[in-house]
Structures are given as C-alpha cells and as structure tokens.
Design an enzyme around this catalytic site. Structure first.
Site, PDB file in Angstrom:
ATOM      1  N   HIS A 162       0.822  -1.222   0.000  1.00  0.00           N
ATOM      2  CA  HIS A 162       0.000   0.000   0.000  1.00  0.00           C
ATOM      3  C   HIS A 162       0.854   1.270   0.000  1.00  0.00           C
ATOM      4  O   HIS A 162       0.350   2.351  -0.284  1.00  0.00           O
ATOM      5  CB  HIS A 162      -0.934  -0.004   1.215  1.00  0.00           C
ATOM      6  CG  HIS A 162      -2.012  -1.048   1.109  1.00  0.00           C
ATOM      7  ND1 HIS A 162      -3.312  -0.748   0.774  1.00  0.00           N
ATOM      8  CD2 HIS A 162      -1.987  -2.391   1.254  1.00  0.00           C
ATOM      9  CE1 HIS A 162      -4.032  -1.861   0.737  1.00  0.00           C
ATOM     10  NE2 HIS A 162      -3.242  -2.870   1.037  1.00  0.00           N
ATOM     11  N   ASP A 173       3.676   9.165  -0.838  1.00  0.00           N
ATOM     12  CA  ASP A 173       2.422   8.473  -0.513  1.00  0.00           C
ATOM     13  C   ASP A 173       2.199   7.365  -1.535  1.00  0.00           C
ATOM     14  O   ASP A 173       2.374   7.600  -2.730  1.00  0.00           O
ATOM     15  CB  ASP A 173       1.249   9.468  -0.583  1.00  0.00           C
ATOM     16  CG  ASP A 173       0.215   9.228   0.504  1.00  0.00           C
ATOM     17  OD1 ASP A 173       0.076   8.071   0.929  1.00  0.00           O
ATOM     18  OD2 ASP A 173      -0.454  10.195   0.919  1.00  0.00           O
TER      19      ASP A 173
HETATM   20  P1  ADQ Z   1      -3.014   6.060   4.657  1.00  0.00           P
HETATM   21  O1  ADQ Z   1      -1.602   6.521   4.821  1.00  0.00           O
HETATM   22  O2  ADQ Z   1      -3.785   5.910   5.894  1.00  0.00           O
HETATM   23  O3  ADQ Z   1      -3.108   4.727   3.806  1.00  0.00           O
HETATM   24  P2  ADQ Z   1      -4.914   7.462   2.760  1.00  0.00           P
HETATM   25  O4  ADQ Z   1      -4.876   6.738   1.475  1.00  0.00           O
HETATM   26  O5  ADQ Z   1      -5.003   8.933   2.576  1.00  0.00           O
HETATM   27  O6  ADQ Z   1      -3.654   7.225   3.693  1.00  0.00           O
HETATM   28  O7  ADQ Z   1      -6.172   6.958   3.565  1.00  0.00           O
HETATM   29  C1  ADQ Z   1      -6.573   7.573   4.749  1.00  0.00           C
HETATM   30  C2  ADQ Z   1      -8.043   7.291   5.022  1.00  0.00           C
HETATM   31  O8  ADQ Z   1      -8.352   7.762   6.334  1.00  0.00           O
HETATM   32  C3  ADQ Z   1      -8.966   8.024   4.051  1.00  0.00           C
HETATM   33  O9  ADQ Z   1     -10.042   7.185   3.715  1.00  0.00           O
HETATM   34  C4  ADQ Z   1      -9.450   9.235   4.871  1.00  0.00           C
HETATM   35  O10 ADQ Z   1     -10.753   9.684   4.549  1.00  0.00           O
HETATM   36  C5  ADQ Z   1      -9.416   8.689   6.287  1.00  0.00           C
HETATM   37  N1  ADQ Z   1      -9.150   9.792   7.225  1.00  0.00           N
HETATM   38  C6  ADQ Z   1      -8.137  10.677   7.191  1.00  0.00           C
HETATM   39  N2  ADQ Z   1      -8.265  11.592   8.170  1.00  0.00           N
HETATM   40  C7  ADQ Z   1      -9.382  11.301   8.846  1.00  0.00           C
HETATM   41  C8  ADQ Z   1     -10.081  11.868   9.975  1.00  0.00           C
HETATM   42  N3  ADQ Z   1      -9.652  12.957  10.593  1.00  0.00           N
HETATM   43  N4  ADQ Z   1     -11.188  11.282  10.384  1.00  0.00           N
HETATM   44  C9  ADQ Z   1     -11.639  10.179   9.754  1.00  0.00           C
HETATM   45  N5  ADQ Z   1     -11.067   9.597   8.708  1.00  0.00           N
HETATM   46  C10 ADQ Z   1      -9.944  10.139   8.252  1.00  0.00           C
HETATM   47  C11 ADQ Z   1      -2.168   3.822   3.176  1.00  0.00           C
HETATM   48  C12 ADQ Z   1      -1.150   4.475   2.230  1.00  0.00           C
HETATM   49  C13 ADQ Z   1      -1.872   5.285   1.156  1.00  0.00           C
HETATM   50  C14 ADQ Z   1      -2.868   4.383   0.401  1.00  0.00           C
HETATM   51  C15 ADQ Z   1      -3.764   3.626   1.385  1.00  0.00           C
HETATM   52  C16 ADQ Z   1      -4.612   2.574   0.672  1.00  0.00           C
HETATM   53  O11 ADQ Z   1      -0.254   5.306   2.951  1.00  0.00           O
HETATM   54  O12 ADQ Z   1      -0.943   5.859   0.234  1.00  0.00           O
HETATM   55  O13 ADQ Z   1      -3.664   5.175  -0.452  1.00  0.00           O
HETATM   56  O14 ADQ Z   1      -2.985   2.949   2.370  1.00  0.00           O
HETATM   57  O15 ADQ Z   1      -3.827   1.712  -0.072  1.00  0.00           O
END
Ligand code: ADQ
Length: 448
Positions: A157, A348
């Site tokens: 991921h 990311d």
């Molecule tokens: P993450 O690093 O966690 O995931 P991301 O892909 O942005 O990053 O996903 C975060 C999730 O958490 C999103 O669905 C977002 O809506 C939710 N979120 C963020 N802040 C929040 C808050 N304050 N309250 C509630 N929900 C919140 C890892 C990798 C990424 C990759 C994903 C999936 O780092 O690059 O996209 O896995 O593979």
C-alpha cells in the site's frame, strides 16, 4: 476469471471485529471473501500481557476471521519498531528517520515466522493467499521455506523504495528474496513497478509478475454521503470566505508542515481584493508512541500558531487545525464544502483522500484538487493542479490559481478526474488484483 475451487486467504495488519465493516478497503475485502468464502487473518489490535499462542476465531459471518495476538514486546519490536520506525520511513524516502534498535528485526521476523506456522496449519492445497502491506514482507518467503506451493500475492500500500535508499536497511539483501517469493507482487503505480524492477534482477523462466494496481474508493458511497445534508459538516465562515481543506493522518509523509508553509505563502502574496481563505486541516492522531510522530505534532502546532499570529484578524483566523477523527459522512460533507482540496504529501503510496475529495464534489460547482507530484494518485490524476510540496511559493500560487479558477475550467478538470476515479474504483481494484492472482498468464496485462 478461472473457476475458483480454493479459498481466498487474506492476511492484513488488522481484521475488522464488528459485524458490518466500514472503510473502502475493508469493505472490498469483506465482499471478496463473502463472495467466494475464505479466511481473513490479522492482528487482534491492542497488544496483550498474556497473548494467545496461535490463531483464534473472531466474529461470525460468511467467511472465517482468525486473529493473532501480539505480546507487549512484539508490539514494540515488530509493530512500532521494525514496521513503523524502519520500513515506513525508509519506504517514504525518510531514511534519516530510521530508528534501528536491537531486537527490531528479530521481532519482525519472529512474528512473521509464527504467523507462517499458523497459516501452514490452516492452508489447503487449492487456497490462494493475498498478503497486505509492509508488516508482512517476509511472510511468503517463510511460507515457501515451509514447503508452501500455493499461489501467493502481495499488495504494497505504500511506495516501494528507490534502489539507492535500500542499503539503509540492514536486511537489504533479504528484501530481494522476500519480494521474489510471491507469484504476484502488486504495487500502487508504474513508478513503483520500475523501482521494484531496478532492485530485483529477473532470472530466465521467472514467472513472477510485478504489477501496478492503483487502489480506488467506493465512489458511489462517498458521493452519496457527501450529497446528504450533514449535521456535523458545518464550517463557519463569512460569505466571502473560501475554504481550503486538508485531511490526513498526522504523519510526516503527508507534508503537513510544508502545506501550512504553502498556505502562508498564499497569504503573503494575497492582495486585499483577493478572496479571504481559511484552511481547515483535519489530522487525527496516529502512531503517537513513535518519537518521530510526536515531533511532527509539535512542529505542526507551532507552525499553525505562527501563521495565525502573523495573518489573523479579529474576524479571521486563517488556519483551523482539528487533531481528531471525524465520522466518514461528516468528512464527505466537509469535502463538498471545500473550494480547494489540498493533498500535498512528500511521499504516498496512493492517497485516497485525493479520490474522496473528487467523489464528494458538487458536479455543478466543483472545487479544485491541488495534488502533490509525490502522491501515487498523481499518476492517474493529471487534471489536478499538480504541485511540488517542497516549493511553498509554487504552492501559494497554486492556491491562488485554484481559488480564482473559472467555473468552466473547474468543471472540465472535475469531470476528467471523476471519470478516472469512478472507472478504477475499489471494486475494479479488487477484481484486477484477484484476477492476476488467480491466473498465471497475464489476464489483466496493462491493468493501469
Ligand atoms: P493512509 O496513509 O492511511 O493509507 P490514505 O490513502 O489517505 O492514507 O487513507 C486515509 C483514510 O483515512 C482516508 O479514507 C481518509 O478519509 C481517512 N481519514 C483521514 N483523516 C481522517 C479523519 N480525521 N477522520 C476520519 N477519517 C480520516 C495507506 C497508504 C496510502 C494508500 C492507502 C490505501 O499510505 O498511500 O492510499 O494505504 O492503499
């Protein structure tokens, strides 16, 4: 897809314990497992003083969920240590933040070996295994060493590291063997595929496939949630005030300090007739037990104070910083209200917030996505306003451009982005990954 006689066995860091899982990836895995039957294996969450020795059943449903416990020491060495203080910074181009401590690598390998033993006891010959993320990089190699011949797929991921960074890992040579033990090694982007290929030399007859499967979101669910009036999604602002929004876990890879600097640069160059913007940053706590995460929190709070001190007025506080989780539906509603979505990580794997922001927009009056070149999502989302997050002046100009972008251009960019996000959604992703895993011979060649 060929007939599926074997079960799907998924291994991921956490397994959902509630009856109805939530979150795009969790729901997608839940659906895939419900459709064909199988087993989902993952850690039980909090470490235990007295951990169970093997796998144990949790919950009930159309497939089995098997949990394993971590001891307090394993939580330190395997989870906080090797996974999140060694692999995470290395894979996010922050070798300077790697914290190598005695026992980390041993703990990481020991947890994976214990899991490999437990899986061997569970596995049937026709099962296919699908392993998720950097917590389990050595698992396939450990299973092969135990004679497992089943097809094994992996999905990373997070970004795959550049070959020049890998020597910072004491287990650099092992990393090659860990990767090579999979039939399919899935990554987020074509750039990741190239980085794997730069590291792992192919030998003739090698059947392994390294493929990009850009992960997506459940577009319909998100769009629907954003369109509903949300009680929690109100932002107080003067009628002429515009909103820039950031939503990220509080993680140094997300570039939050640089983002605040970019917003400050926008405020510096703003003329008095330009719209007054506020920046709302929602950043829930994350991995607070790791030192580097405490530092980023302090740095960010200082930065928010500095920008507000410099630019605030009696009726205008430019940065609003919320250090907490927000329910998904409220988040979708806030995204719809935002004139600009700021997704500016320094590194990311993909970044789902970029896709959620697009899905949440009002098609008649959409906001503008500002996206870092260093998010995996940038490979697919070229119609965003792409920025270099290290260049605060450029980011400030991008914010100014986005805030004054004509409706027609906003609509055109939005329509193109929505098409991509909807075409390669979470359902597409699950299917594409599973098709490659089931089928030896290139069924989804050109998946991207
Ligand atoms: P993450 O690093 O966690 O995931 P991301 O892909 O942005 O990053 O996903 C975060 C999730 O958490 C999103 O669905 C977002 O809506 C939710 N979120 C963020 N802040 C929040 C808050 N304050 N309250 C509630 N929900 C919140 C890892 C990798 C990424 C990759 C994903 C999936 O780092 O690059 O996209 O896995 O593979």
């Amino acid at each position: 897809m060929p007939p599926k006689d074997g079960r799907l066995v998924v291994v991921s860091n956490r397994i959902p314990t509630g009856a109805t899982p939530s979150g795009g990836l969790v729901v997608a895995l839940h659906e895939a497992l419900s459709a064909r039957g199988g087993v989902w294996i993952g850690s039980s969450g909090a470490p235990r003083e007295v951990p169970a020795s093997g796998l144990y059943e949790v919950g009930q449903g159309p497939y089995r969920r098997l949990a394993f416990d971590l001891s307090m020491e394993e939580h330190e060495t395997y989870y906080l240590g090797y996974a999140n203080s060694v692999l995470w910074p290395l894979f996010h181009r922050r070798a300077d933040l790697i914290d190598l401590q005695p026992g980390y690598a041993e703990g990481y390998l020991a947890v994976n070996a214990r899991l490999a033993d437990a899986i061997v006891a569970e596995l049937r010959p026709a099962d296919v295994l699908w392993v998720h993320d950097y917590h389990f990089l050595p698992l396939a190699a450990l299973l092969r060493a135990r004679g497992v011949k089943n097809r094994i797929g992996f999905f990373l991921h997070i970004p795959f590291p550049a070959a020049s960074d890998v020597p910072a890992l004491p287990q650099a040579d092992d990393l090659l063997d860990w990767v090579a033990a999979h039939d399919v090694f899935g990554v987020q982007t074509e750039a990741d595929v190239q980085r794997v290929d730069a590291l792992v030399t192919r030998v003739e007859g090698d059947q392994q496939r390294v493929m990009a499967f850009p992960i997506g979101i459940d577009v319909d669910v998100y769009r629907e949630a954003a369109g509903r009036p949300q009680v929690g999604a109100q932002i107080h602002r003067a009628p002429d005030q515009k909103i820039c929004l950031g939503v990220d876990r509080l993680d140094y890879s997300k570039g939050l300090v640089h983002r605040f600097e970019g917003f400050s640069a926008y405020l510096d160059q703003r003329r008095s007739t330009d719209p007054r913007a506020i920046m709302v940053q929602v950043a829930p706590p994350s991995r607070g037990d790791v030192g580097a995460y405490q530092d980023i929190r302090d740095e960010l709070e200082m930065m928010a104070g500095r920008v507000n001190g410099r630019h605030a007025n009696f009726d205008w506080t430019p940065i609003r910083y919320l250090h907490r989780m927000v329910p998904r539906d409220d988040l979708a509603g806030v995204m719809r209200l935002a004139d600009v979505g700021l997704v500016t990580p320094l590194a990311d794997g993909m970044n789902l917030v970029a896709k959620e922001y697009i899905a949440a927009q009002d098609p008649d009056d959409p906001g503008v996505l500002i996206l870092s070149h260093f998010a995996g999502a940038a490979e697919q989302m070229q119609e965003a306003v792409l920025v270099n997050p290290y260049d605060s002046i450029e980011m400030g100009e991008a914010i100014a451009q986005a805030l004054s972008m004509p409706l027609e251009e906003r609509r055109a960019r939005y329509a193109a982005l929505l098409q991509t996000v909807a075409r390669q959604d979470i359902h597409w992703w699950t299917q594409a990954c599973l098709a490659a895993l089931e089928d030896g011979a290139g069924a989804v060649a050109g998946a991207v």
